[in-house]
Each structure stands twice: as C-alpha cells, then as structure tokens.
Design an enzyme around this catalytic site. Structure first.
Site, PDB file in Angstrom:
ATOM      1  N   CYS A  96       6.305  -0.254   7.322  1.00 55.29           N
ATOM      2  CA  CYS A  96       5.830   0.943   6.635  1.00 55.29           C
ATOM      3  C   CYS A  96       6.949   1.490   5.758  1.00 55.29           C
ATOM      4  CB  CYS A  96       5.406   1.989   7.666  1.00 55.29           C
ATOM      5  SG  CYS A  96       4.787   3.517   6.942  1.00 55.29           S
ATOM      6  N   LEU A  97       6.599   1.876   4.551  1.00 53.04           N
ATOM      7  CA  LEU A  97       7.587   2.450   3.645  1.00 53.04           C
ATOM      8  C   LEU A  97       8.094   3.801   4.141  1.00 53.04           C
ATOM      9  CD1 LEU A  97       5.923   1.524   0.230  1.00 53.04           C
ATOM     10  CD2 LEU A  97       7.786   0.332   1.417  1.00 53.04           C
ATOM     11  N   HIS A 144      -4.003   0.662   7.783  1.00 50.08           N
ATOM     12  CA  HIS A 144      -2.675   1.276   7.737  1.00 50.08           C
ATOM     13  C   HIS A 144      -2.662   2.471   6.774  1.00 50.08           C
ATOM     14  CE1 HIS A 144       1.851   0.924   7.896  1.00 50.08           C
ATOM     15  NE2 HIS A 144       1.687   1.672   6.815  1.00 50.08           N
ATOM     16  N   GLU A 145      -3.176   2.261   5.572  1.00 50.87           N
ATOM     17  CA  GLU A 145      -3.164   3.337   4.578  1.00 50.87           C
ATOM     18  C   GLU A 145      -4.120   4.458   4.966  1.00 50.87           C
ATOM     19  OE1 GLU A 145      -0.706   3.371   2.616  1.00 50.87           O
ATOM     20  OE2 GLU A 145      -0.191   1.304   3.095  1.00 50.87           O
ATOM     21  N   HIS A 149      -2.543   6.892   7.330  1.00 48.68           N
ATOM     22  CA  HIS A 149      -1.656   7.876   6.680  1.00 48.68           C
ATOM     23  C   HIS A 149      -2.429   9.138   6.291  1.00 48.68           C
ATOM     24  CE1 HIS A 149       2.247   6.028   6.433  1.00 48.68           C
ATOM     25  NE2 HIS A 149       1.749   4.902   5.940  1.00 48.68           N
ATOM     26  N   GLY A 179       0.833  -1.187   0.000  1.00 48.12           N
ATOM     27  CA  GLY A 179       0.000   0.000   0.000  1.00 48.12           C
ATOM     28  C   GLY A 179       0.868   1.237   0.000  1.00 48.12           C
ATOM     29  N   GLN A 224       2.641   9.920   1.652  1.00 45.96           N
ATOM     30  CA  GLN A 224       3.947   9.275   1.681  1.00 45.96           C
ATOM     31  C   GLN A 224       4.840   9.721   0.531  1.00 45.96           C
ATOM     32  OE1 GLN A 224       2.153   5.139   2.414  1.00 45.96           O
ATOM     33  NE2 GLN A 224       4.169   5.063   3.406  1.00 45.96           N
TER      34      GLN A 224
END
Length: 188
Positions: A99-100, A141-142, A145, A46, A51
């Site tokens: 997480c990226l 999670h997304e 953000h 994702g 991000q």
C-alpha cells in the site's frame, strides 16, 4: 497536473469513511488527473482520494496483464459486491499486497477472487467492472480506503503486530505523515 503527497497510516483522513461526490466539478477532474500522475509516479496500481488527503469516494487504478493489455480508469462513488474469500491462510507468494500509505512493505492477505464494482466516471456515465484475480484485489484494496480501512487492518494478528513495530520504528501512526513520489526516498 501535479504529483501529490501520499498520506501515511495514522493520518485521520485514512481512517475515516470518505464522503460521496455530489457533483463532478473542475476541481474533481483536476484531482483525478493529479491522482493518476501521483499513482504513476509512485508507482502504484491504485490510489484512493483519501490517500492524497481528500475525503471523497474516488479511486483510480491501472494494471497491465502479462499480455500487455492496459487496464486503467477511475470510479466515483463505487459500490462493491464480492464473492466470499476462500477459507484458509493466504499464500505469501500469490496473495501479498502493499500500500502506498504503508510504503515499502508487503504482507499476505486473503481477498475475494471475484468482484463487481459499479459507480460513475468523470463524465457521470455509469461504470460497471466485473473482474477476478489481481484486478479484483485492486478493486477491494482501493474500495477499503474509501471506508477508512487500510489493508494492514485486515492482516492476521502476527502480521498486524509486525506492521505496528514497523510504524513505530519509522515514526508513522500519527497525523501529518506523508511522502511525495519523486521527492522522498521511500521504496513503495
């Protein structure tokens, strides 16, 4: 399409609520295409617009079950409903995520096992996603953000302190930090 730099924790865009998308323009379509390319290159399951430095309520996702069935899409202006998470401590083997925007690390986090997400797609058509398990984790999670929340913000005190030590050691936690998949040597 382009692979975009991914912001690292501490960048203000990651810690502020994102704005509603008022209109689906060619710029939004290009952003979504670039987000898919960036997510795939990272690789990730994702990626939210903040991000990549864009404070809009958009995220892309991809996941492949054990049976090989692909699950991939975009949600614009999502709304999230979820069942309450089960009480107790998360199982580090089954409930860890990464997480990226905090690359190279994974920590256990209890999430709801079932969610419903609504929004629109790139054509402005309604999206309705009812999922459980790992797919529900991705959606939560997304969505976080888009509200300026990183998963590390939800960790228990001991793990949160560990993330802060890691961030200090790597020079993260301040504006302007990013990495680019395929360019920077970061094990996301």
């Amino acid at each position: 399409m382009a692979i975009l730099p991914i912001r690292i924790m501490g960048d203000p865009v990651l810690h502020s609520p994102a704005a509603v998308v008022d209109e689906i323009t060619d710029e939004v379509r290009t952003l979504v295409a670039d987000m898919f390319e960036t997510m795939d290159a990272a690789p990730g399951v994702g990626l939210a617009a903040p991000q990549v430095g864009v404070p809009l309520r958009i995220y892309v996702y991809t996941y492949q079950d054990d049976d090989g069935a692909p699950w991939r899409g975009v949600v614009i202006n999502p709304v999230l409903w979820m069942t309450p998470p089960a009480p107790g401590s998360p199982d580090p083997d089954e409930e860890s995520e990464g997480c990226l925007s905090f690359p190279g690390e994974r920590f256990p986090l209890r999430r709801s096992d079932e969610v419903l997400v609504t929004g629109i797609d790139l054509d402005g058509a309604p999206v309705r996603i009812e999922v459980d398990g790992w797919r529900a984790r991705i959606m939560q999670h997304e969505f976080d953000h888009l509200d300026g929340i990183l998963y590390i913000d939800r960790l228990d005190d001991a793990d949160w302190k560990t993330t802060q030590k890691i961030a200090r050691k790597r020079g993260w936690g301040r504006p302007g930090q990013s990495w680019t998949p395929g360019v920077d040597d970061i094990d996301a």
